[in-house]
Design a protein around this motif. Structure first.
Motif, PDB file in Angstrom:
ATOM      1  N   UNK A   1       0.820  -1.204   0.000  1.00 42.22           N
ATOM      2  CA  UNK A   1       0.000   0.000   0.000  1.00 42.22           C
ATOM      3  C   UNK A   1       0.858   1.260   0.000  1.00 42.22           C
ATOM      4  N   UNK A   2       1.943   1.248   0.774  1.00 47.31           N
ATOM      5  CA  UNK A   2       2.848   2.403   0.818  1.00 47.31           C
ATOM      6  C   UNK A   2       3.492   2.651  -0.533  1.00 47.31           C
ATOM      7  N   UNK A   3       3.673   1.591  -1.325  1.00 43.31           N
ATOM      8  CA  UNK A   3       4.256   1.724  -2.658  1.00 43.31           C
ATOM      9  C   UNK A   3       3.214   2.141  -3.690  1.00 43.31           C
ATOM     10  N   UNK A   4       1.952   2.233  -3.252  1.00 43.51           N
ATOM     11  CA  UNK A   4       0.886   2.642  -4.160  1.00 43.51           C
ATOM     12  C   UNK A   4       0.450   1.556  -5.133  1.00 43.51           C
ATOM     13  N   UNK A   5       0.623   0.302  -4.731  1.00 41.94           N
ATOM     14  CA  UNK A   5       0.278  -0.817  -5.592  1.00 41.94           C
ATOM     15  C   UNK A   5      -0.995  -1.490  -5.109  1.00 41.94           C
ATOM     16  N   UNK A   6      -1.797  -1.923  -6.049  1.00 44.31           N
ATOM     17  CA  UNK A   6      -3.003  -2.679  -5.710  1.00 44.31           C
ATOM     18  C   UNK A   6      -2.631  -4.153  -5.561  1.00 44.31           C
ATOM     19  N   UNK A   7      -3.536  -4.922  -5.006  1.00 41.57           N
ATOM     20  CA  UNK A   7      -3.299  -6.365  -4.915  1.00 41.57           C
ATOM     21  C   UNK A   7      -3.180  -6.952  -6.319  1.00 41.57           C
ATOM     22  N   UNK A   8      -3.929  -6.408  -7.250  1.00 38.44           N
ATOM     23  CA  UNK A   8      -3.862  -6.873  -8.636  1.00 38.44           C
ATOM     24  C   UNK A   8      -2.473  -6.593  -9.234  1.00 38.44           C
ATOM     25  N   UNK A   9      -1.937  -5.387  -8.971  1.00 39.05           N
ATOM     26  CA  UNK A   9      -0.597  -5.051  -9.452  1.00 39.05           C
ATOM     27  C   UNK A   9       0.440  -6.027  -8.896  1.00 39.05           C
ATOM     28  N   UNK A  10       0.339  -6.290  -7.603  1.00 43.90           N
ATOM     29  CA  UNK A  10       1.300  -7.175  -6.950  1.00 43.90           C
ATOM     30  C   UNK A  10       1.154  -8.606  -7.468  1.00 43.90           C
ATOM     31  N   UNK A  11      -0.068  -9.051  -7.635  1.00 42.81           N
ATOM     32  CA  UNK A  11      -0.297 -10.400  -8.159  1.00 42.81           C
ATOM     33  C   UNK A  11       0.306 -10.553  -9.546  1.00 42.81           C
ATOM     34  N   UNK A  12       0.128  -9.552 -10.373  1.00 43.18           N
ATOM     35  CA  UNK A  12       0.686  -9.586 -11.725  1.00 43.18           C
ATOM     36  C   UNK A  12       2.216  -9.613 -11.673  1.00 43.18           C
ATOM     37  N   UNK A  13       2.816  -8.773 -10.850  1.00 44.34           N
ATOM     38  CA  UNK A  13       4.271  -8.688 -10.756  1.00 44.34           C
ATOM     39  C   UNK A  13       4.894  -9.980 -10.225  1.00 44.34           C
ATOM     40  N   UNK A  14       4.189 -10.660  -9.323  1.00 45.66           N
ATOM     41  CA  UNK A  14       4.714 -11.885  -8.716  1.00 45.66           C
ATOM     42  C   UNK A  14       4.212 -13.157  -9.406  1.00 45.66           C
ATOM     43  N   UNK A  15       3.370 -13.002 -10.439  1.00 45.69           N
ATOM     44  CA  UNK A  15       2.782 -14.150 -11.139  1.00 45.69           C
ATOM     45  C   UNK A  15       2.004 -15.030 -10.162  1.00 45.69           C
ATOM     46  N   UNK A  16       1.176 -14.377  -9.344  1.00 41.01           N
ATOM     47  CA  UNK A  16       0.329 -15.058  -8.362  1.00 41.01           C
ATOM     48  C   UNK A  16      -1.116 -14.633  -8.581  1.00 41.01           C
ATOM     49  N   UNK A  17      -2.014 -15.313  -7.912  1.00 43.62           N
ATOM     50  CA  UNK A  17      -3.413 -14.892  -7.945  1.00 43.62           C
ATOM     51  C   UNK A  17      -3.624 -13.767  -6.933  1.00 43.62           C
ATOM     52  N   UNK A  18      -4.638 -12.971  -7.185  1.00 40.50           N
ATOM     53  CA  UNK A  18      -4.983 -11.900  -6.250  1.00 40.50           C
ATOM     54  C   UNK A  18      -5.378 -12.499  -4.907  1.00 40.50           C
ATOM     55  N   UNK A  19      -6.036 -13.653  -4.936  1.00 39.76           N
ATOM     56  CA  UNK A  19      -6.451 -14.274  -3.667  1.00 39.76           C
ATOM     57  C   UNK A  19      -5.228 -14.691  -2.843  1.00 39.76           C
ATOM     58  N   UNK A  20      -4.150 -15.134  -3.489  1.00 36.94           N
ATOM     59  CA  UNK A  20      -2.939 -15.470  -2.731  1.00 36.94           C
ATOM     60  C   UNK A  20      -2.313 -14.234  -2.105  1.00 36.94           C
ATOM     61  N   UNK A  21      -2.341 -13.109  -2.799  1.00 36.77           N
ATOM     62  CA  UNK A  21      -1.824 -11.865  -2.236  1.00 36.77           C
ATOM     63  C   UNK A  21      -2.650 -11.489  -1.013  1.00 36.77           C
ATOM     64  N   UNK A  22      -3.948 -11.564  -1.139  1.00 35.81           N
ATOM     65  CA  UNK A  22      -4.839 -11.236  -0.021  1.00 35.81           C
ATOM     66  C   UNK A  22      -4.605 -12.184   1.150  1.00 35.81           C
ATOM     67  N   UNK A  23      -4.506 -13.470   0.872  1.00 37.45           N
ATOM     68  CA  UNK A  23      -4.286 -14.447   1.943  1.00 37.45           C
ATOM     69  C   UNK A  23      -2.936 -14.237   2.613  1.00 37.45           C
ATOM     70  N   UNK A  24      -1.902 -13.872   1.839  1.00 39.32           N
ATOM     71  CA  UNK A  24      -0.593 -13.587   2.428  1.00 39.32           C
ATOM     72  C   UNK A  24      -0.677 -12.391   3.365  1.00 39.32           C
ATOM     73  N   UNK A  25      -1.375 -11.349   2.943  1.00 39.35           N
ATOM     74  CA  UNK A  25      -1.472 -10.133   3.747  1.00 39.35           C
ATOM     75  C   UNK A  25      -2.304 -10.322   5.010  1.00 39.35           C
ATOM     76  N   UNK A  26      -3.091 -11.381   5.062  1.00 49.04           N
ATOM     77  CA  UNK A  26      -3.894 -11.659   6.255  1.00 49.04           C
ATOM     78  C   UNK A  26      -3.384 -12.900   7.005  1.00 49.04           C
ATOM     79  N   UNK A  27      -2.131 -13.262   6.751  1.00 46.86           N
ATOM     80  CA  UNK A  27      -1.472 -14.391   7.428  1.00 46.86           C
ATOM     81  C   UNK A  27      -2.184 -15.727   7.243  1.00 46.86           C
ATOM     82  N   UNK A  28      -2.784 -15.932   6.071  1.00 45.72           N
ATOM     83  CA  UNK A  28      -3.443 -17.199   5.786  1.00 45.72           C
ATOM     84  C   UNK A  28      -2.710 -17.978   4.697  1.00 45.72           C
ATOM     85  N   UNK A  29      -1.559 -17.467   4.278  1.00 49.14           N
ATOM     86  CA  UNK A  29      -0.794 -18.085   3.200  1.00 49.14           C
ATOM     87  C   UNK A  29       0.680 -17.811   3.448  1.00 49.14           C
ATOM     88  N   UNK A  30       1.501 -18.837   3.316  1.00 47.44           N
ATOM     89  CA  UNK A  30       2.941 -18.677   3.473  1.00 47.44           C
ATOM     90  C   UNK A  30       3.564 -18.460   2.104  1.00 47.44           C
TER      91      UNK A  30
END
Length: 80
Positions: free
Chosen positions: A3-32
């Protein structure tokens, strides 16, 4: 960091080649996240402090508490 970098979960998912749900789960400590992806996360969000911590495998807060600010400055070679 994302968020401080001004990136959306979609932006981060695209950059890391992950799903948006994995980004969300990582940010809520539900995914390693894999270590390499965490390093990429730090690079994408331009967070060199956290990247340094990951490379050194050290917790900055613990380091500061153990060495004190003066010790930390000397560790950094007086750059502060």
């Amino acid at each position: 960091m994302r968020k401080e970098a001004g990136l959306s979960q979609e932006d981060m998912a695209h950059a890391l080649h992950m799903s948006i749900s994995n980004i969300s789960r990582f940010e809520t400590n539900k995914y390693d996240i894999r270590g390499i992806d965490l390093i990429k996360w730090c690079k994408i969000t331009n967070n060199p402090d956290m990247l340094m911590v990951l490379y050194a495998a050290t917790d900055v807060v613990t380091t500061l508490a153990a060495t004190g600010l003066t010790g930390f400055i000397s560790i950094l070679g007086g750059f502060l």
